[in-house]
Design a protein around this motif. Structure first.
Motif, PDB file in Angstrom:
ATOM      1  N   LEU A  68      -7.458 127.005  -3.437  1.00 21.90           N
ATOM      2  CA  LEU A  68      -6.845 125.660  -3.099  1.00 21.90           C
ATOM      3  C   LEU A  68      -7.516 124.424  -3.411  1.00 21.90           C
ATOM      4  CD1 LEU A  68      -8.032 124.538  -0.307  1.00 21.90           C
ATOM      5  CD2 LEU A  68      -6.675 126.235   0.587  1.00 21.90           C
ATOM      6  N   LEU A  69      -7.015 123.323  -3.765  1.00 23.62           N
ATOM      7  CA  LEU A  69      -7.272 122.032  -3.986  1.00 23.62           C
ATOM      8  C   LEU A  69      -6.626 121.248  -2.547  1.00 23.62           C
ATOM      9  CD1 LEU A  69      -7.392 121.469  -7.562  1.00 23.62           C
ATOM     10  CD2 LEU A  69      -9.289 121.866  -6.183  1.00 23.62           C
ATOM     11  N   PRO A  70      -7.481 121.302  -1.450  1.00 30.29           N
ATOM     12  CA  PRO A  70      -6.847 120.761  -0.157  1.00 30.29           C
ATOM     13  C   PRO A  70      -6.399 119.297  -0.393  1.00 30.29           C
ATOM     14  CG  PRO A  70      -8.925 120.914   0.216  1.00 30.29           C
ATOM     15  CD  PRO A  70      -8.799 121.320  -1.245  1.00 30.29           C
ATOM     16  N   LEU A  99       8.420 126.279 -11.841  1.00 27.00           N
ATOM     17  CA  LEU A  99       7.397 126.745 -10.658  1.00 27.00           C
ATOM     18  C   LEU A  99       6.403 125.403 -10.511  1.00 27.00           C
ATOM     19  CD1 LEU A  99       5.795 128.466  -8.773  1.00 27.00           C
ATOM     20  CD2 LEU A  99       4.143 129.312 -10.546  1.00 27.00           C
ATOM     21  N   ILE A 100       6.505 125.062  -9.279  1.00 28.42           N
ATOM     22  CA  ILE A 100       5.646 123.580  -8.834  1.00 28.42           C
ATOM     23  C   ILE A 100       4.329 124.339  -8.098  1.00 28.42           C
ATOM     24  CG2 ILE A 100       5.339 121.628  -7.543  1.00 28.42           C
ATOM     25  CD1 ILE A 100       8.042 120.919  -8.220  1.00 28.42           C
ATOM     26  N   THR A 101       3.220 124.329  -8.354  1.00 31.27           N
ATOM     27  CA  THR A 101       2.074 124.446  -7.496  1.00 31.27           C
ATOM     28  C   THR A 101       0.972 123.572  -7.621  1.00 31.27           C
ATOM     29  OG1 THR A 101       0.726 126.540  -7.113  1.00 31.27           O
ATOM     30  CG2 THR A 101       1.029 125.832  -9.271  1.00 31.27           C
ATOM     31  N   SER A 102       0.030 123.670  -6.929  1.00 32.78           N
ATOM     32  CA  SER A 102      -1.067 122.682  -6.834  1.00 32.78           C
ATOM     33  C   SER A 102      -2.405 122.551  -7.403  1.00 32.78           C
ATOM     34  CB  SER A 102      -1.139 122.027  -5.349  1.00 32.78           C
ATOM     35  OG  SER A 102      -1.432 123.297  -4.516  1.00 32.78           O
ATOM     36  N   SER A 103      -2.671 123.978  -7.757  1.00 36.88           N
ATOM     37  CA  SER A 103      -4.101 124.165  -8.183  1.00 36.88           C
ATOM     38  C   SER A 103      -4.012 125.137  -9.335  1.00 36.88           C
ATOM     39  CB  SER A 103      -5.070 124.885  -7.128  1.00 36.88           C
ATOM     40  OG  SER A 103      -6.244 125.191  -7.649  1.00 36.88           O
ATOM     41  N   PRO A 104      -4.784 124.751 -10.367  1.00 35.38           N
ATOM     42  CA  PRO A 104      -4.931 125.652 -11.537  1.00 35.38           C
ATOM     43  C   PRO A 104      -5.256 126.979 -11.296  1.00 35.38           C
ATOM     44  CG  PRO A 104      -6.692 123.986 -11.591  1.00 35.38           C
ATOM     45  CD  PRO A 104      -5.680 123.650 -10.759  1.00 35.38           C
ATOM     46  N   ALA A 105      -5.929 127.288 -10.157  1.00 37.77           N
ATOM     47  CA  ALA A 105      -6.552 128.390  -9.714  1.00 37.77           C
ATOM     48  C   ALA A 105      -5.448 129.332  -9.278  1.00 37.77           C
ATOM     49  CB  ALA A 105      -7.728 128.453  -8.627  1.00 37.77           C
ATOM     50  N   PHE A 106      -4.302 128.912  -8.674  1.00 37.88           N
ATOM     51  CA  PHE A 106      -3.152 129.669  -8.199  1.00 37.88           C
ATOM     52  C   PHE A 106      -2.645 130.328  -9.392  1.00 37.88           C
ATOM     53  CE2 PHE A 106      -2.659 126.786  -4.188  1.00 37.88           C
ATOM     54  CZ  PHE A 106      -3.483 127.479  -3.729  1.00 37.88           C
ATOM     55  N   VAL A 107      -2.603 129.505 -10.568  1.00 34.56           N
ATOM     56  CA  VAL A 107      -1.809 130.169 -11.783  1.00 34.56           C
ATOM     57  C   VAL A 107      -3.033 131.456 -12.463  1.00 34.56           C
ATOM     58  CG1 VAL A 107      -1.023 129.670 -14.017  1.00 34.56           C
ATOM     59  CG2 VAL A 107      -0.732 127.963 -12.219  1.00 34.56           C
ATOM     60  N   GLU A 108      -4.227 130.978 -12.251  1.00 34.72           N
ATOM     61  CA  GLU A 108      -5.019 131.919 -13.028  1.00 34.72           C
ATOM     62  C   GLU A 108      -5.506 133.271 -12.217  1.00 34.72           C
ATOM     63  OE1 GLU A 108      -8.478 129.542 -13.084  1.00 34.72           O
ATOM     64  OE2 GLU A 108      -7.789 127.974 -14.298  1.00 34.72           O
ATOM     65  N   ASN A 109      -5.352 133.010 -11.128  1.00 34.57           N
ATOM     66  CA  ASN A 109      -5.729 134.336 -10.052  1.00 34.57           C
ATOM     67  C   ASN A 109      -4.285 135.046  -9.468  1.00 34.57           C
ATOM     68  OD1 ASN A 109      -8.520 134.095  -9.633  1.00 34.57           O
ATOM     69  ND2 ASN A 109      -8.391 131.933  -9.450  1.00 34.57           N
TER      70      ASN A 109
END
Length: 403
Positions: A290-292, A148-158
């Motif tokens: 997000l981290l835009p 999985l590629i994602t751009s913000s740690p908050a996406f993983v946490e939440n």
């Protein structure tokens, strides 16, 4: 052997898609790009690459997009008949994960899938049957994925860890500026302001937040020209109704059209003092997590970011003691901030941003190479041995697994 990546995308005109293709190419991969055209948007130009169009979708019309994805799944074997078997398939967003699964079958199986999810759609977060069905579909389609590629740690946490049902290793690729040459280590340019010039706030990128537009309009009017708003990028006209007429009616706001990323970034950010990083489009959910792109773009080029307390962007800025963080979304707070703004306070805010190391904001060539090496580790032949040579070890930010 050169890694061959099939990149399946939801919007061929998305500038972030162009940036990812450039990043993969700079890392040494050969990229085949396929996906949907979003309405009449011009395709994002990538030199030497001719994308394969799988259909046309409409912004904001989820049911229409599902129909287009269904048709693409049925026709994918035909559309990719002239494409050599890839080493890795990257699927950007949930709908392309469905297409990727069919593409694996078309290529005879055993092609690893990478799920790239840089936004969490509000439908995935619903607590009703629709949300549960979509999360279930994501979990089923993700069973064949290897990363999985994602751009913000908050996406993983939440979302990904507590709700998604996925069980994948995670690679965090933040939305940093692509810097492949000597500019990667250059400091942020020194700002030259003339006394009495208006403060200029840039709102750049994907323009989709009607509340941001209203707040910035109200600020510019209340300040009587002492604050000007500059808009650049791609407005989501399904969300910003009558966008052109609304902006034209504002005396201190201008829309200057799309731009190329990263080529045009130095010029467009040189024309503003602050960058608006606030987004209310999916308030309390994706917008908070997000981290835009504009955060990294603005800071890399010396614009001071404005964020909202309680968001991942604000946490990012507060950890580094940079930028301006509004305590709440009350427009009067924003006006108070600029009523008290002077050259000294601006200079201090600029200097704290400019002192950050450029690597915080930028993706360099060695980062691109590390990404391609990481993807190469996923590629296996029928015997389970690596089919693409892997040199060195990845320097990107592997976050471990979701479970």
């Amino acid at each position: 052997m050169t890694l061959h990546v099939l990149y399946l995308v939801h919007d061929l005109a998305d500038p972030a898609v162009r940036r990812r293709v450039l990043m993969l190419s700079a890392g040494g991969a050969r990229v085949t790009l396929a996906g949907f055209r979003r309405g009449d948007n011009a395709l994002a130009a990538v030199e030497g690459l001719r994308p394969i169009e799988l259909g046309v979708t409409a912004d904001g019309r989820f049911a229409q997009r599902l129909g287009a994805v269904g048709k693409a799944c049925l026709s994918i074997s035909r559309e990719l008949r002239d494409v050599a078997r890839p080493d890795v398939i990257i699927a950007r967003n949930l709908e392309m994960l469905a297409v990727a699964n069919r593409a694996v079958t078309a290529f005879g199986g055993r092609v690893p899938i990478v799920y790239e999810s840089l936004d969490i759609h509000r439908l995935l977060l619903r607590g009703d049957l629709v949300g549960r069905m979509l999360r279930g579909a994501e979990a089923r389609l993700g069973q064949k994925a290897k990363l999985l590629i994602t751009s913000s740690p908050a996406f993983v946490e939440n979302y990904f860890r507590p709700l998604s049902g996925l069980d994948l290793p995670v690679l965090l690729l933040q939305n940093q500026v692509l810097a492949l040459g000597e500019e990667a280590d250059a400091p942020a340019p020194v700002r030259q302001r003339r006394k009495g010039d208006p403060w200029r706030i840039g709102w750049f990128g994907a323009l989709r937040c009607s509340r941001s537009l209203a707040m910035l309009s109200a600020l510019s009017r209340a300040m009587g020209g002492r604050v000007e708003i500059v808009l650049r990028g791609r407005p989501a006209r399904s969300e910003l109704k009558d966008f052109d007429n609304v902006v034209a009616a504002e005396p201190h706001m201008t829309f200057r059209g799309p731009y190329r990323n990263p080529e045009d970034l130095p010029a467009i950010y040189a024309g503003v003092d602050y960058v608006w990083t606030i987004d209310f489009f999916e308030e309390g959910q994706n917008s908070n997590w997000l981290l835009p792109n504009r955060l990294y773009e603005g800071c890399r080029h010396g614009a001071v970011p404005i964020a909202l307390a309680g968001t991942e962007t604000a946490r990012f800025l507060e950890d580094r003691k940079i930028g301006l963080v509004l305590p709440d979304a009350d427009g009067s707070r924003l006006q108070e901030l600029f009523e008290g703004m002077d050259e000294e306070s601006y200079r201090h805010a600029f200097e704290t941003v400019a002192k950050q190391h450029p690597s915080l904001w930028s993706v360099r060539r060695d980062d691109c190479e590390a990404l391609v090496r990481r993807l190469a580790t996923l590629s296996t032949n029928a015997d389970g041995a690596a089919s693409v040579a892997v040199a060195g070890s990845p320097t990107y930010r592997d976050q471990g697994g979701l479970s």
